[in-house]
Scaffold this active site. Sequence first.
Site, PDB file in Angstrom:
ATOM      1  N   LYS A 155      13.534  -4.818  -3.454  1.00 51.19           N
ATOM      2  CA  LYS A 155      14.087  -5.577  -2.081  1.00 51.19           C
ATOM      3  C   LYS A 155      13.767  -7.271  -2.072  1.00 51.19           C
ATOM      4  CE  LYS A 155      11.421  -2.512  -0.053  1.00 51.19           C
ATOM      5  NZ  LYS A 155      11.019  -1.515  -1.330  1.00 51.19           N
ATOM      6  N   HIS A 213       1.265   3.743   0.165  1.00 47.46           N
ATOM      7  CA  HIS A 213       1.935   4.590   1.139  1.00 47.46           C
ATOM      8  C   HIS A 213       1.455   5.990   0.890  1.00 47.46           C
ATOM      9  CE1 HIS A 213       5.845   1.630   1.400  1.00 47.46           C
ATOM     10  NE2 HIS A 213       4.783   1.500   2.522  1.00 47.46           N
ATOM     11  N   GLN A 259       3.245   9.478   2.941  1.00 51.28           N
ATOM     12  CA  GLN A 259       3.592   9.652   1.955  1.00 51.28           C
ATOM     13  C   GLN A 259       4.421   8.691   1.035  1.00 51.28           C
ATOM     14  OE1 GLN A 259       4.343  12.906   0.281  1.00 51.28           O
ATOM     15  NE2 GLN A 259       2.757  14.043   1.632  1.00 51.28           N
ATOM     16  N   LEU A 310       1.362   7.244  -8.959  1.00 48.42           N
ATOM     17  CA  LEU A 310       0.685   6.067  -8.153  1.00 48.42           C
ATOM     18  C   LEU A 310       1.228   4.497  -8.536  1.00 48.42           C
ATOM     19  CD1 LEU A 310      -1.743   5.860  -6.370  1.00 48.42           C
ATOM     20  CD2 LEU A 310      -3.159   5.145  -8.689  1.00 48.42           C
ATOM     21  N   HIS A 311       1.328   4.100  -7.168  1.00 40.77           N
ATOM     22  CA  HIS A 311       1.844   2.611  -7.013  1.00 40.77           C
ATOM     23  C   HIS A 311       1.209   1.895  -6.044  1.00 40.77           C
ATOM     24  CE1 HIS A 311       4.784   4.785  -4.896  1.00 40.77           C
ATOM     25  NE2 HIS A 311       5.309   3.769  -4.622  1.00 40.77           N
ATOM     26  N   VAL A 312       1.072   0.704  -5.962  1.00 42.24           N
ATOM     27  CA  VAL A 312       0.438  -0.065  -4.881  1.00 42.24           C
ATOM     28  C   VAL A 312       1.418  -1.450  -4.610  1.00 42.24           C
ATOM     29  CG1 VAL A 312      -1.289  -1.765  -4.382  1.00 42.24           C
ATOM     30  CG2 VAL A 312      -1.997   0.222  -5.814  1.00 42.24           C
ATOM     31  N   HIS A 313       1.475  -1.469  -3.333  1.00 39.75           N
ATOM     32  CA  HIS A 313       2.257  -2.639  -2.760  1.00 39.75           C
ATOM     33  C   HIS A 313       1.624  -3.922  -2.463  1.00 39.75           C
ATOM     34  CE1 HIS A 313       5.727   0.356  -1.648  1.00 39.75           C
ATOM     35  NE2 HIS A 313       4.490   1.221  -1.716  1.00 39.75           N
TER      36      HIS A 313
END
Length: 303
Positions: A173, A234, A236, A242-245
Site C-alpha cells: 500500500k 491485527h 483477526q 504472524l506479521h507486525v505492522h
Amino acid sequence: MFLATYWCSFSWASVLTIRLLRESARDKAVFLHGQVNGTSGDVKDAVVILEKTPFQEENISDLLKNHTKLQLQMSNDIYSTYHLYPPPQLSEIKTTVIYPATEKHLQKYLRQEVHLIRETGEDYKNITLPFIQSQSFSIQWVYNILEKKAEADRIIHENPDPCNGFVLIPDFKWNQKQLDDLYLIAISHRREIKSLRDLTSEHLPLLKNILQEGKEAILKRFGVAGTQLRIYLHYQPSYYHLHVHFSALSYDAPGISVERAHLLTHVIDNLELDPQYYQKQALTFALRADEPLLKKFQEAGRA
C-alpha cells in the site's frame, strides 16, 4: 496469485470491468471487479484497486505553474473553489492488481455490513480455530518472500534466525515516495504462529526483536524515529502467518481501529504479566455479513 502495482503479462486492453465493488471517498480509492483475457484464451477474475497518490513536496510548485489548468467552480467574496487539472506526469494513480482473484478476494473488497464479535478463549478453540483449520488459505506469497523467491530486493531488514528472526518489507500500500504514509510489515520466519491467539511468553524474544530491530531499521533507512511509529498486530489478521505492522503515526492506515489493532508493546506487556494471556483473554473483532466465520458464530449462538 499475482499481486503487484503494475501490469505483468496483460494490458489494459485485455481487462473488462464487471462492477464496482466499493469506493472510498476518504481514501480516494475505488475497488473494481474485472475479468482478464489470458494469453491462452481463458478468462479469469481480477481485483483492480485505483488510488489517488499522496502529494509529494517536491512536485507542489509544478502543480501551480502555467501548464496546470484551473477551472473556476464557485466564487464568493474571499473564497473560491476550482477544479485543477495537472499535467499527466503529476496525475499518477496507484494501481494494485490481484490476479487471478478468487471469490474470497472479491468478497473482501465488496461493500458489506459489519458485525462485532466478542471471542472468548473457548470460542477460539471451539469455533474459530476449527474454521481456520478447515479452510485452505493460501499464503504461498508469504513463503516466497521468506525464501527470497519474490520481492527480495524490497527487503529493508532481515534477522535470519529461524526461531526469533523476521524480514521487514514495505507494505504494497506504500509507494515509498513520501514518509507521511510510511507502512512496512515484519514477517516472522516461524510458520506455525497463525495469529495473536498462538502467542505465549515463549515468543517474547521474537516479538522484542521485531520491535527493537524494526524501529532501528526504519530510523536508519527512512529517518523516522520509533516514537513516530504505530507498531501493531491485527486480530483477526488478513492472513494467518504472524506479521507486525509498522506505520507512520501521522497515517490513518487501514485497520488501526480499536476493534482490530493491538499495539505490539501492549502484547509484550500482557505476555510478561501472563504467559497464556492470549489463550484466555476475550478479543473483539469485526466480521463482514457474508463471512463464513460469522455464520459459525451465529450457529453457535455467539453472535
